[in-house]
Design a protein around this motif. Sequence first.
Motif, PDB file in Angstrom:
ATOM      1  N   LEU A  94       0.827  -1.204   0.000  1.00 47.71           N
ATOM      2  CA  LEU A  94       0.000   0.000   0.000  1.00 47.71           C
ATOM      3  C   LEU A  94       0.862   1.255   0.000  1.00 47.71           C
ATOM      4  CD1 LEU A  94      -2.944   0.960   0.130  1.00 47.71           C
ATOM      5  CD2 LEU A  94      -2.749   0.990   2.616  1.00 47.71           C
ATOM      6  N   ALA A  95       1.939   1.253   0.806  1.00 45.89           N
ATOM      7  CA  ALA A  95       2.823   2.422   0.852  1.00 45.89           C
ATOM      8  C   ALA A  95       3.516   2.630  -0.497  1.00 45.89           C
ATOM      9  CB  ALA A  95       3.858   2.240   1.956  1.00 45.89           C
ATOM     10  N   LEU A  96       4.007   1.558  -1.105  1.00 46.03           N
ATOM     11  CA  LEU A  96       4.664   1.684  -2.403  1.00 46.03           C
ATOM     12  C   LEU A  96       3.701   2.183  -3.468  1.00 46.03           C
ATOM     13  CD1 LEU A  96       7.233   1.207  -4.033  1.00 46.03           C
ATOM     14  CD2 LEU A  96       6.474  -1.145  -4.424  1.00 46.03           C
ATOM     15  N   LEU A  97       2.479   1.661  -3.427  1.00 49.74           N
ATOM     16  CA  LEU A  97       1.480   2.125  -4.391  1.00 49.74           C
ATOM     17  C   LEU A  97       1.148   3.593  -4.186  1.00 49.74           C
ATOM     18  CD1 LEU A  97      -0.533   1.385  -6.643  1.00 49.74           C
ATOM     19  CD2 LEU A  97      -2.167   0.731  -4.856  1.00 49.74           C
ATOM     20  N   ALA A  98       1.009   4.021  -2.915  1.00 47.27           N
ATOM     21  CA  ALA A  98       0.718   5.430  -2.640  1.00 47.27           C
ATOM     22  C   ALA A  98       1.866   6.329  -3.094  1.00 47.27           C
ATOM     23  CB  ALA A  98       0.452   5.616  -1.147  1.00 47.27           C
ATOM     24  N   TYR A  99       3.108   5.897  -2.825  1.00 49.00           N
ATOM     25  CA  TYR A  99       4.266   6.702  -3.230  1.00 49.00           C
ATOM     26  C   TYR A  99       4.347   6.829  -4.742  1.00 49.00           C
ATOM     27  CZ  TYR A  99       9.133   8.062  -3.875  1.00 49.00           C
ATOM     28  OH  TYR A  99      10.275   8.716  -4.267  1.00 49.00           O
ATOM     29  N   LEU A 100       4.216   5.700  -5.433  1.00 51.76           N
ATOM     30  CA  LEU A 100       4.297   5.750  -6.893  1.00 51.76           C
ATOM     31  C   LEU A 100       3.153   6.549  -7.489  1.00 51.76           C
ATOM     32  CD1 LEU A 100       5.356   2.058  -7.662  1.00 51.76           C
ATOM     33  CD2 LEU A 100       6.804   4.116  -7.633  1.00 51.76           C
ATOM     34  N   VAL A 109       7.717  14.846  -2.877  1.00 54.89           N
ATOM     35  CA  VAL A 109       7.430  13.414  -3.064  1.00 54.89           C
ATOM     36  C   VAL A 109       8.282  12.577  -2.129  1.00 54.89           C
ATOM     37  CG1 VAL A 109       7.571  11.506  -4.714  1.00 54.89           C
ATOM     38  CG2 VAL A 109       6.687  13.726  -5.453  1.00 54.89           C
ATOM     39  N   HIS A 110       9.558  12.970  -1.970  1.00 54.98           N
ATOM     40  CA  HIS A 110      10.448  12.239  -1.066  1.00 54.98           C
ATOM     41  C   HIS A 110       9.947  12.333   0.375  1.00 54.98           C
ATOM     42  CE1 HIS A 110      14.107  11.725   1.454  1.00 54.98           C
ATOM     43  NE2 HIS A 110      14.363  10.749   0.577  1.00 54.98           N
ATOM     44  N   ASP A 111       9.523  13.539   0.790  1.00 54.80           N
ATOM     45  CA  ASP A 111       8.976  13.696   2.138  1.00 54.80           C
ATOM     46  C   ASP A 111       7.708  12.873   2.322  1.00 54.80           C
ATOM     47  OD1 ASP A 111      11.042  15.419   2.663  1.00 54.80           O
ATOM     48  OD2 ASP A 111       9.866  17.242   2.279  1.00 54.80           O
TER      49      ASP A 111
END
Length: 441
Positions: free
Chosen positions: A28-34, A138-140
């Motif tokens: 979920l975190a990877l999907l949200a970040y991407l 985006v990094h933050d």
Amino acid sequence: MSRGGSGTLTQRVVWALTGTVALFVTALALLAYLTFDQMEDDLVNDILNTEMDRLVQHARVSDEFLPRRGPRVLGGSMRAWLQSDGQPPAGIPKELLGLENGMHLIEPGPYTWHVMVADTGGGKVYLLYDATENEERVHDFGLIVLGVGAICVVGAYALSRRVAAVAAGPLLDLTDRLSTWAPGSPDLAVTRDDEAGRLIEAFNRMQNQVDRSIAREREFAGNLSHEVRTPLAAIRSDSELMLLTQVLTPDQRQRLARIVDNVDDVVVCLESARAMARDQLRPPEPVDLAQCMADAWRGHEAQADLADLWLDNRIPEGHVLILDRYALLTVLRNLVRNAIEHAAPATLMASLTGDGALALRDDGKGIDEADLPFLFRRYFSGRLRDAGGLGRDETAHGLGLAIAKRVCDMQGWTLTVESSRMGPARGTCFLLRFKDESARV
């Protein structure tokens, strides 16, 4: 075995639940970040497309809109250059030179640039958008998502420990109870170092204890039968010899006959007890049902007279079946004793039904319908008395019927009961059905 080993069921449940949550949170975190990164890129590209269309339109209308020697600043993050004479415009980064028409992503050092190149007909326009701050956001955002995911995993670990404790708690309690009930060492080696292994070990110890108890019970039954048989035979033979004398009074003769009958009753009980303890059947033999019924009645005739119970034996003479005589005597004696204790004063009629079942019916007061399903349970009458469920005239049921049912189950016979407390069918009827192998001779 240690209770907190790395391979315990509790820890496997904890790691399984925590791992599942960790995988879900990571995905979920990877999907949200991407997704957020792609949204930022799409937003910048939309801004570049819109701004490039505006620049091209203005450049075609006016040659003064875009300066020839330097950039045109379009906000704090965008700059535009016009190349019209083949020479690079002043101040344009060298990374932009030579780019083809279209959208480009350039990352010189710590910067991130989105560049769009288009041809206006009078020159080439370079539009640069500095997305370095966007990438930092985006990094933050990624760090925030990572921190939230870590918090979720830690919470999932704590919750998993609670769930695992609740799930494995009954298993641990059962293991502890079995360990307390059956201490000692198991005969079988247990290689599993977890809750299931400890439970198997406890069951092994319990099985050892049960096996030892059964062995002691069988030994006791065998020893008792062996030790008592000789004095019983002596008592019976002496009583029979005394009955042959002519100087006995009727009362003395009656008492000696009763001794002989009671000795026979004890022998039958010992044989049945030994068979039940060993869980082995005696060899079948031809048995006359009418004579066997008479023998069962003879052992309790004195008690029946005192209780005012009379026998009406309607079993035809010469009806012989191949079965265990001691087992049948045990069943019939217990049924007669039950009638003496609970049906008298009454008449007990023994007969054969049309399908060959042996019926013992009395015309006593009957049994309450609510008690019939529990009639063959051990100590049922004691439980009723303890619970205050027996009234003054209530029928009580003890060990005799439970023993009779146990013997029938061992022999493959079926013992059922019907009873009524009113009407012409008032009384109780026990039906004993023999298995097919008990063929009539």
